[in-house]
Design an enzyme around this catalytic site. Structure first.
Site, mmCIF file in Angstrom:
data_model
loop_
_atom_site.group_PDB
_atom_site.id
_atom_site.type_symbol
_atom_site.label_atom_id
_atom_site.label_comp_id
_atom_site.label_asym_id
_atom_site.label_seq_id
_atom_site.Cartn_x
_atom_site.Cartn_y
_atom_site.Cartn_z
ATOM 1 N N HIS A 248 0.850 -1.027 -0.031
ATOM 2 C CA HIS A 248 -0.228 0.108 0.097
ATOM 3 C C HIS A 248 1.029 1.433 -0.157
ATOM 4 C CE1 HIS A 248 1.223 -0.086 4.130
ATOM 5 N NE2 HIS A 248 0.742 0.861 4.480
ATOM 6 N N ASP A 250 0.652 5.292 1.634
ATOM 7 C CA ASP A 250 0.067 6.134 2.642
ATOM 8 C C ASP A 250 -0.760 7.158 2.018
ATOM 9 O OD1 ASP A 250 1.196 4.376 4.579
ATOM 10 O OD2 ASP A 250 2.793 5.587 5.354
ATOM 11 N N HIS A 304 4.915 -0.147 0.124
ATOM 12 C CA HIS A 304 5.523 -0.662 1.057
ATOM 13 C C HIS A 304 4.677 -1.708 1.839
ATOM 14 C CE1 HIS A 304 3.814 3.032 2.937
ATOM 15 N NE2 HIS A 304 3.563 2.643 3.913
ATOM 16 N N ARG A 314 6.102 -8.333 16.802
ATOM 17 C CA ARG A 314 6.638 -7.141 16.332
ATOM 18 C C ARG A 314 5.534 -6.042 16.442
ATOM 19 N NH1 ARG A 314 6.145 -4.203 11.128
ATOM 20 N NH2 ARG A 314 7.916 -3.040 10.951
#
Length: 345
Positions: A248, A250, A304, A314
Protein backbone atom coordinates in the site's frame (compact mmCIF):
# COMPACT_ATOMS: atom_id res chain seq x y z
CA UNK A 1 -16.52 -14.71 27.36
CA UNK A 2 -13.27 -12.84 27.99
CA UNK A 3 -10.36 -14.09 25.91
CA UNK A 4 -6.93 -12.89 26.91
CA UNK A 5 -4.05 -11.40 24.97
CA UNK A 6 -3.43 -11.10 21.26
CA UNK A 7 -6.79 -11.60 19.62
CA UNK A 8 -7.64 -11.37 15.97
CA UNK A 9 -11.15 -10.87 14.62
CA UNK A 10 -12.43 -13.12 11.86
CA UNK A 11 -15.54 -14.11 9.93
CA UNK A 12 -14.93 -17.86 9.56
CA UNK A 13 -17.56 -20.05 7.98
CA UNK A 14 -18.26 -22.23 10.98
CA UNK A 15 -17.26 -21.57 14.58
CA UNK A 16 -18.98 -22.24 17.90
CA UNK A 17 -21.46 -19.65 19.13
CA UNK A 18 -19.30 -18.82 22.15
CA UNK A 19 -16.59 -17.51 19.76
CA UNK A 20 -18.85 -14.67 18.65
CA UNK A 21 -19.14 -11.17 20.05
CA UNK A 22 -22.50 -9.47 20.54
CA UNK A 23 -22.56 -8.41 16.88
CA UNK A 24 -21.88 -11.88 15.50
CA UNK A 25 -18.21 -11.15 14.72
CA UNK A 26 -16.01 -14.13 15.45
CA UNK A 27 -13.18 -13.57 17.89
CA UNK A 28 -10.20 -15.89 17.95
CA UNK A 29 -6.90 -15.65 19.75
CA UNK A 30 -3.81 -15.68 17.56
CA UNK A 31 -2.27 -18.48 19.63
CA UNK A 32 -5.41 -20.57 18.98
CA UNK A 33 -5.09 -19.83 15.26
CA UNK A 34 -1.52 -21.09 15.44
CA UNK A 35 -2.70 -24.42 16.85
CA UNK A 36 -5.25 -25.01 14.08
CA UNK A 37 -2.55 -26.33 11.76
CA UNK A 38 -3.81 -24.78 8.54
CA UNK A 39 -3.81 -21.02 8.15
CA UNK A 40 -7.43 -19.77 8.10
CA UNK A 41 -8.31 -18.86 4.54
CA UNK A 42 -9.21 -15.30 5.56
CA UNK A 43 -5.50 -14.64 6.17
CA UNK A 44 -4.14 -16.19 2.98
CA UNK A 45 -2.64 -13.76 0.48
CA UNK A 46 -2.22 -14.43 -3.26
CA UNK A 47 1.23 -15.43 -4.42
CA UNK A 48 1.64 -12.20 -6.41
CA UNK A 49 1.61 -10.28 -3.11
CA UNK A 50 3.96 -12.70 -1.40
CA UNK A 51 6.94 -12.18 -3.71
CA UNK A 52 10.04 -12.98 -1.72
CA UNK A 53 12.30 -10.18 -0.64
CA UNK A 54 15.71 -9.94 -2.28
CA UNK A 55 17.40 -9.84 1.14
CA UNK A 56 18.68 -6.41 0.12
CA UNK A 57 18.27 -3.28 2.21
CA UNK A 58 16.95 0.05 1.01
CA UNK A 59 19.77 2.55 0.61
CA UNK A 60 17.87 5.45 2.13
CA UNK A 61 19.76 8.40 3.66
CA UNK A 62 20.26 8.62 7.42
CA UNK A 63 20.02 12.29 8.40
CA UNK A 64 21.18 14.01 11.57
CA UNK A 65 18.44 16.51 12.46
CA UNK A 66 20.66 18.27 14.98
CA UNK A 67 21.70 20.49 12.06
CA UNK A 68 18.24 22.07 12.08
CA UNK A 69 18.58 23.11 15.71
CA UNK A 70 22.09 24.46 15.15
CA UNK A 71 21.09 26.31 11.99
CA UNK A 72 24.11 25.02 10.06
CA UNK A 73 23.16 26.30 6.60
CA UNK A 74 25.74 24.31 4.69
CA UNK A 75 24.82 21.06 6.46
CA UNK A 76 21.10 21.77 6.00
CA UNK A 77 21.60 22.34 2.26
CA UNK A 78 23.50 19.06 2.01
CA UNK A 79 20.79 17.18 3.94
CA UNK A 80 18.10 18.74 1.75
CA UNK A 81 19.83 17.37 -1.33
CA UNK A 82 19.85 13.88 0.18
CA UNK A 83 16.15 14.22 1.00
CA UNK A 84 15.43 15.39 -2.54
CA UNK A 85 17.26 12.45 -4.11
CA UNK A 86 15.47 9.94 -1.88
CA UNK A 87 12.03 11.49 -2.33
CA UNK A 88 12.33 11.69 -6.10
CA UNK A 89 13.10 7.98 -6.11
CA UNK A 90 11.13 6.25 -3.34
CA UNK A 91 10.14 8.75 -0.64
CA UNK A 92 11.89 7.12 2.35
CA UNK A 93 14.63 8.39 4.67
CA UNK A 94 15.61 7.99 8.32
CA UNK A 95 16.46 10.60 10.94
CA UNK A 96 18.57 10.56 14.12
CA UNK A 97 19.07 13.22 16.80
CA UNK A 98 15.40 13.99 16.20
CA UNK A 99 14.75 15.26 19.70
CA UNK A 100 12.35 12.51 20.79
CA UNK A 101 13.38 11.22 24.22
CA UNK A 102 14.31 7.50 23.99
CA UNK A 103 12.55 6.97 27.32
CA UNK A 104 9.34 8.31 25.77
CA UNK A 105 9.66 5.92 22.82
CA UNK A 106 10.25 3.01 25.21
CA UNK A 107 7.27 4.07 27.32
CA UNK A 108 5.08 4.19 24.19
CA UNK A 109 6.12 0.62 23.35
CA UNK A 110 5.49 -0.55 26.90
CA UNK A 111 1.98 0.87 26.80
CA UNK A 112 1.11 -1.15 23.71
CA UNK A 113 0.82 -4.10 26.10
CA UNK A 114 -1.67 -2.11 28.16
CA UNK A 115 -3.85 -2.00 25.03
CA UNK A 116 -3.31 -5.26 23.19
CA UNK A 117 -3.19 -7.50 26.28
CA UNK A 118 -6.59 -6.31 27.42
CA UNK A 119 -9.42 -8.87 27.47
CA UNK A 120 -11.03 -9.24 24.08
CA UNK A 121 -14.35 -7.85 25.25
CA UNK A 122 -12.62 -4.69 26.45
CA UNK A 123 -10.83 -4.17 23.16
CA UNK A 124 -13.98 -4.77 21.16
CA UNK A 125 -15.79 -2.19 23.29
CA UNK A 126 -13.34 0.35 21.80
CA UNK A 127 -13.45 -0.98 18.25
CA UNK A 128 -13.27 1.42 15.35
CA UNK A 129 -16.65 2.51 14.06
CA UNK A 130 -17.49 2.07 10.34
CA UNK A 131 -15.95 4.93 8.37
CA UNK A 132 -14.03 6.13 11.41
CA UNK A 133 -10.34 6.32 12.20
CA UNK A 134 -10.12 5.98 15.97
CA UNK A 135 -10.32 2.76 17.94
CA UNK A 136 -9.29 -0.86 17.99
CA UNK A 137 -9.15 -3.10 14.94
CA UNK A 138 -8.36 -6.81 14.84
CA UNK A 139 -7.03 -7.80 11.43
CA UNK A 140 -9.31 -5.15 9.85
CA UNK A 141 -11.98 -7.85 9.83
CA UNK A 142 -14.55 -5.10 10.38
CA UNK A 143 -13.84 -3.95 6.83
CA UNK A 144 -12.65 -7.01 4.90
CA UNK A 145 -13.34 -10.73 4.77
CA UNK A 146 -10.26 -11.90 2.83
CA UNK A 147 -6.54 -11.07 2.60
CA UNK A 148 -6.67 -10.04 6.24
CA UNK A 149 -3.48 -8.59 7.73
CA UNK A 150 -1.99 -10.56 10.61
CA UNK A 151 -2.08 -7.70 13.11
CA UNK A 152 -4.02 -5.69 15.63
CA UNK A 153 -4.11 -1.89 15.62
CA UNK A 154 -5.22 0.90 17.91
CA UNK A 155 -5.59 4.37 16.37
CA UNK A 156 -6.67 7.81 17.54
CA UNK A 157 -6.78 11.39 16.29
CA UNK A 158 -4.48 14.18 17.43
CA UNK A 159 -5.37 17.81 16.67
CA UNK A 160 -2.25 19.99 16.35
CA UNK A 161 -3.85 23.23 17.47
CA UNK A 162 -5.96 22.22 20.40
CA UNK A 163 -6.36 24.28 23.57
CA UNK A 164 -3.02 24.25 25.39
CA UNK A 165 -4.79 22.88 28.48
CA UNK A 166 -6.52 20.13 26.51
CA UNK A 167 -5.58 16.53 27.22
CA UNK A 168 -7.29 15.19 24.13
CA UNK A 169 -5.45 11.86 24.02
CA UNK A 170 -5.79 11.25 27.76
CA UNK A 171 -9.50 12.04 27.52
CA UNK A 172 -9.94 9.69 24.56
CA UNK A 173 -8.29 6.75 26.34
CA UNK A 174 -10.37 7.33 29.46
CA UNK A 175 -13.57 7.57 27.43
CA UNK A 176 -13.09 4.36 25.43
CA UNK A 177 -10.94 2.17 27.70
CA UNK A 178 -11.66 3.52 31.18
CA UNK A 179 -9.87 5.37 33.97
CA UNK A 180 -7.37 2.53 34.39
CA UNK A 181 -5.86 3.45 31.00
CA UNK A 182 -5.32 7.09 31.97
CA UNK A 183 -1.54 6.63 32.31
CA UNK A 184 -1.42 5.05 28.85
CA UNK A 185 -3.25 8.12 27.53
CA UNK A 186 -0.70 10.41 29.18
CA UNK A 187 2.19 8.58 27.48
CA UNK A 188 0.60 8.88 24.03
CA UNK A 189 -0.41 12.49 24.68
CA UNK A 190 3.28 13.33 25.21
CA UNK A 191 4.32 11.17 22.27
CA UNK A 192 1.91 12.93 19.91
CA UNK A 193 3.00 16.36 21.11
CA UNK A 194 6.63 15.44 20.39
CA UNK A 195 5.70 13.98 16.98
CA UNK A 196 3.86 17.15 16.00
CA UNK A 197 6.91 19.31 16.77
CA UNK A 198 9.21 16.94 14.89
CA UNK A 199 6.88 16.81 11.89
CA UNK A 200 7.06 20.60 11.51
CA UNK A 201 10.87 20.48 11.50
CA UNK A 202 10.77 17.81 8.79
CA UNK A 203 8.33 19.95 6.81
CA UNK A 204 10.91 22.74 6.82
CA UNK A 205 13.55 20.37 5.46
CA UNK A 206 11.17 19.15 2.76
CA UNK A 207 10.41 22.74 1.75
CA UNK A 208 14.11 23.55 1.47
CA UNK A 209 14.65 20.42 -0.61
CA UNK A 210 11.93 21.52 -3.03
CA UNK A 211 13.22 25.08 -3.24
CA UNK A 212 10.09 26.70 -1.80
CA UNK A 213 9.69 29.04 1.16
CA UNK A 214 11.16 27.21 4.15
CA UNK A 215 8.04 27.84 6.24
CA UNK A 216 5.49 27.01 3.55
CA UNK A 217 4.68 23.46 4.66
CA UNK A 218 5.20 24.24 8.35
CA UNK A 219 2.46 26.87 8.14
CA UNK A 220 0.25 24.49 6.14
CA UNK A 221 0.46 21.69 8.72
CA UNK A 222 0.73 23.60 11.99
CA UNK A 223 -3.03 23.33 12.60
CA UNK A 224 -3.30 19.79 11.21
CA UNK A 225 -5.33 16.84 12.46
CA UNK A 226 -3.02 13.84 12.52
CA UNK A 227 -3.46 10.15 13.36
CA UNK A 228 -1.48 8.04 15.81
CA UNK A 229 -1.48 4.26 15.43
CA UNK A 230 0.00 1.43 17.48
CA UNK A 231 0.58 -1.79 15.54
CA UNK A 232 0.96 -5.26 17.04
CA UNK A 233 1.97 -8.22 14.84
CA UNK A 234 1.74 -11.57 16.69
CA UNK A 235 4.10 -14.41 15.74
CA UNK A 236 2.79 -16.56 12.92
CA UNK A 237 3.98 -20.09 12.13
CA UNK A 238 2.63 -19.71 8.58
CA UNK A 239 4.32 -16.37 8.00
CA UNK A 240 5.15 -17.23 4.38
CA UNK A 241 1.43 -17.34 3.54
CA UNK A 242 0.30 -14.03 4.98
CA UNK A 243 1.33 -10.41 5.57
CA UNK A 244 1.25 -8.08 8.53
CA UNK A 245 0.27 -5.24 6.23
CA UNK A 246 -0.31 -5.67 2.51
CA UNK A 247 1.32 -3.56 -0.22
CA UNK A 248 0.00 0.00 0.00
CA UNK A 249 0.90 3.65 -0.11
CA UNK A 250 -0.05 5.97 2.75
CA UNK A 251 -2.94 8.28 1.78
CA UNK A 252 -1.81 10.82 4.39
CA UNK A 253 0.94 13.44 3.96
CA UNK A 254 3.93 12.23 5.94
CA UNK A 255 4.53 9.14 8.05
CA UNK A 256 6.86 9.08 11.06
CA UNK A 257 7.52 5.49 12.12
CA UNK A 258 9.49 3.83 14.87
CA UNK A 259 9.84 0.10 14.34
CA UNK A 260 11.19 -2.34 16.89
CA UNK A 261 14.28 -4.43 16.20
CA UNK A 262 12.42 -7.46 14.83
CA UNK A 263 12.22 -5.89 11.37
CA UNK A 264 9.69 -6.54 8.63
CA UNK A 265 9.12 -3.20 6.88
CA UNK A 266 9.81 -3.48 3.15
CA UNK A 267 9.67 -0.95 0.31
CA UNK A 268 9.09 -1.64 -3.38
CA UNK A 269 11.98 0.19 -5.03
CA UNK A 270 13.73 -0.52 -8.33
CA UNK A 271 11.09 -3.18 -9.08
CA UNK A 272 11.92 -5.31 -6.04
CA UNK A 273 11.07 -5.56 -2.36
CA UNK A 274 13.89 -4.33 -0.12
CA UNK A 275 14.04 -4.13 3.66
CA UNK A 276 14.22 -0.97 5.76
CA UNK A 277 16.81 -1.63 8.45
CA UNK A 278 15.54 -1.14 12.01
CA UNK A 279 17.67 1.36 13.94
CA UNK A 280 16.72 1.86 17.60
CA UNK A 281 17.87 5.49 17.59
CA UNK A 282 16.23 6.42 14.28
CA UNK A 283 12.78 7.24 12.98
CA UNK A 284 11.68 6.21 9.48
CA UNK A 285 10.09 8.97 7.42
CA UNK A 286 8.09 8.39 4.26
CA UNK A 287 6.10 10.54 1.87
CA UNK A 288 2.35 9.94 1.63
CA UNK A 289 -0.06 10.48 -1.25
CA UNK A 290 -1.18 13.90 -0.03
CA UNK A 291 2.36 15.26 0.06
CA UNK A 292 2.89 13.89 -3.44
CA UNK A 293 0.07 16.23 -4.49
CA UNK A 294 1.56 19.08 -2.44
CA UNK A 295 4.85 18.65 -4.32
CA UNK A 296 3.00 18.58 -7.68
CA UNK A 297 3.87 14.91 -8.11
CA UNK A 298 7.62 15.34 -7.70
CA UNK A 299 8.01 13.39 -4.47
CA UNK A 300 7.07 9.71 -4.51
CA UNK A 301 4.62 7.93 -2.24
CA UNK A 302 6.03 4.44 -2.55
CA UNK A 303 4.49 1.01 -2.09
CA UNK A 304 5.50 -0.66 1.17
CA UNK A 305 4.40 -3.62 3.26
CA UNK A 306 5.05 -5.31 6.62
CA UNK A 307 6.05 -8.95 7.04
CA UNK A 308 5.31 -11.06 10.10
CA UNK A 309 7.81 -13.14 12.00
CA UNK A 310 7.49 -16.85 12.65
CA UNK A 311 8.82 -16.71 16.20
CA UNK A 312 8.73 -13.14 17.46
CA UNK A 313 6.01 -10.56 17.97
CA UNK A 314 6.61 -7.22 16.28
CA UNK A 315 5.46 -3.72 17.22
CA UNK A 316 5.60 -0.32 15.61
CA UNK A 317 4.51 3.23 16.45
CA UNK A 318 3.18 5.33 13.58
CA UNK A 319 2.29 9.02 13.40
CA UNK A 320 0.46 9.98 10.21
CA UNK A 321 0.76 13.73 9.58
CA UNK A 322 -2.37 15.20 8.00
CA UNK A 323 -3.55 18.73 7.21
CA UNK A 324 -6.71 20.15 8.71
CA UNK A 325 -9.75 18.84 6.84
CA UNK A 326 -10.69 22.22 5.35
CA UNK A 327 -7.28 22.80 3.75
CA UNK A 328 -7.11 22.79 -0.06
CA UNK A 329 -4.47 20.33 -1.24
CA UNK A 330 -2.43 22.06 -3.94
CA UNK A 331 1.26 22.69 -4.58
CA UNK A 332 2.87 26.11 -4.10
CA UNK A 333 2.91 28.25 -7.23
CA UNK A 334 6.70 28.24 -7.57
CA UNK A 335 6.64 24.49 -8.23
CA UNK A 336 4.66 25.20 -11.37
CA UNK A 337 5.87 26.33 -14.77
CA UNK A 338 4.93 26.12 -18.45
CA UNK A 339 6.80 22.82 -18.63
CA UNK A 340 5.39 21.60 -15.35
CA UNK A 341 1.70 22.52 -15.10
CA UNK A 342 -0.39 21.85 -12.02
CA UNK A 343 -1.09 18.12 -11.69
CA UNK A 344 -3.44 18.53 -8.75
CA UNK A 345 -6.22 21.04 -7.89
Amino acid sequence: MELSASTLVLYPASQPEEAKDENGVFVLESNLLQKQGDMPKEFLWPSRDLVNTTQEELKEPLLDLDIMKKGDKEAIASAAELVKTACLKHGFFQVINHGIDPDLINAAYNETDSIFKLPTSKKLSAKRKPGGVSGYSGAHADRYSSKLPWKETFSFLYKHQNNSNSLQVVDYFKSVLGEELQHTGWVYQKYCEAMKELSLVIMELLAISLGVDRLHYRRYFQDGNSIMRCNYYPPCNSSSLTLGTGPHTDPTSLTILHQDQVGGLEVFADNKWVAVRPRPEALVINIGDTFTALSNGRYKSCLHRALVNTYMERRSLVFFVCPKEDKVVRPPDNLLSRNEPRQYP
